[in-house]
Design an enzyme around this catalytic site. Structure first.
Site, PDB file in Angstrom:
ATOM      1  N   ALA A  93      25.566  42.200  26.568  1.00  0.00           N
ATOM      2  CA  ALA A  93      25.523  43.860  27.246  1.00  0.00           C
ATOM      3  C   ALA A  93      24.334  44.417  27.221  1.00  0.00           C
ATOM      4  O   ALA A  93      23.246  43.751  26.369  1.00  0.00           O
ATOM      5  CB  ALA A  93      26.756  44.443  26.282  1.00  0.00           C
ATOM      6  N   ASP A  94      24.304  45.396  28.086  1.00  0.00           N
ATOM      7  CA  ASP A  94      22.949  46.391  28.016  1.00  0.00           C
ATOM      8  C   ASP A  94      23.365  47.747  28.469  1.00  0.00           C
ATOM      9  O   ASP A  94      24.446  47.902  29.005  1.00  0.00           O
ATOM     10  CB  ASP A  94      22.165  45.744  29.174  1.00  0.00           C
ATOM     11  CG  ASP A  94      20.571  46.194  29.060  1.00  0.00           C
ATOM     12  OD1 ASP A  94      19.937  46.137  27.965  1.00  0.00           O
ATOM     13  OD2 ASP A  94      20.514  47.206  29.860  1.00  0.00           O
ATOM     14  N   THR A  95      22.650  48.491  27.428  1.00  0.00           N
ATOM     15  CA  THR A  95      23.001  49.893  27.885  1.00  0.00           C
ATOM     16  C   THR A  95      21.915  50.768  28.019  1.00  0.00           C
ATOM     17  O   THR A  95      20.799  50.601  27.475  1.00  0.00           O
ATOM     18  CB  THR A  95      23.563  50.750  26.400  1.00  0.00           C
ATOM     19  OG1 THR A  95      24.628  49.845  25.822  1.00  0.00           O
ATOM     20  CG2 THR A  95      24.128  52.158  26.330  1.00  0.00           C
ATOM     21  N   GLY A 137      26.558  47.677  30.897  1.00  0.00           N
ATOM     22  CA  GLY A 137      26.730  46.802  31.597  1.00  0.00           C
ATOM     23  C   GLY A 137      27.401  45.642  30.549  1.00  0.00           C
ATOM     24  O   GLY A 137      26.719  45.269  29.600  1.00  0.00           O
TER      25      GLY A 137
END
Length: 189
Positions: A72-74, A109
């Site tokens: 994940a990436d924020t 994401g």
């Protein structure tokens, strides 16, 4: 999901805590030095999905047939500007001044990856902050040191308690992992 050995590829204690809330067995594995850059032509909502997928690709050669990797990436977006992790206290204060009194988007994401397939998606939450005083900004940065947080804040911390006036979307997404959507996607996976 019992047929999969699940790996959460994240150093974030918040992501670990959130995924644990789904009552699934998983282990944490983190590869150092994964590039988090992205092509300039991507739209802001594509960027966290792209980075999550790039993180997942780094694990492809290290997993077995029965392994599912969650990456994940924020990002925090104000207008069309991405507010990443602050470089120092001054940068954190600058970001919080920018967010003060405004609505911004938090986009996470996520990429679910096995050797056979991959699914990526993004979840967006709108967050509105009250107008912060300079003292509130300095207090938060000096006491909570938000250098590891996109947009220089953690919604679950003091600044979220005193500052969030509206939230449209997933609270857990703002913490860094949209667990409801992950659960739904894993059910379909």
């Amino acid at each position: 999901m019992k047929e999969y050995k699940i790996i959460l590829a994240s150093n974030s204690p918040r992501r670990r805590e959130l995924l644990a809330g789904l009552d699934i067995n998983f282990e944490v594995k983190v590869l150092p030095g994964i590039d988090e850059s992205y092509p300039e032509y991507l739209s802001v909502d594509e960027i966290p999905q792209y980075i999550a997928q790039e993180k997942a690709e780094a694990y492809r050669n290290l997993i077995d047939e029965d392994t599912l990797v969650i990456t994940a990436d924020t990002v925090v977006v104000l207008g069309n500007e991405i507010l990443g992790k602050p470089k120092d206290d001054e940068d954190a204060c600058r970001m919080l001044r920018q967010l003060s009194g405004k609505t911004h988007q938090v986009i996470t994401g996520v990429c679910l990856t096995t050797l056979q397939k991959q699914k990526r998606f993004a979840v967006t939450t709108n967050v509105t902050f009250k107008e912060f005083t300079e003292d509130e900004i300095k207090y938060y940065v000096s006491h909570y040191h938000p250098m590891d947080k996109a947009g220089a804040y953690g919604i679950q911390e003091w600044i979220g308690h005193i500052g969030v006036t509206a939230l449209n979307g997933s609270y857990f997404n703002v913490m860094g992992l949209p667990v409801q959507r992950i659960y739904s996607e894993m059910q379909r996976f």
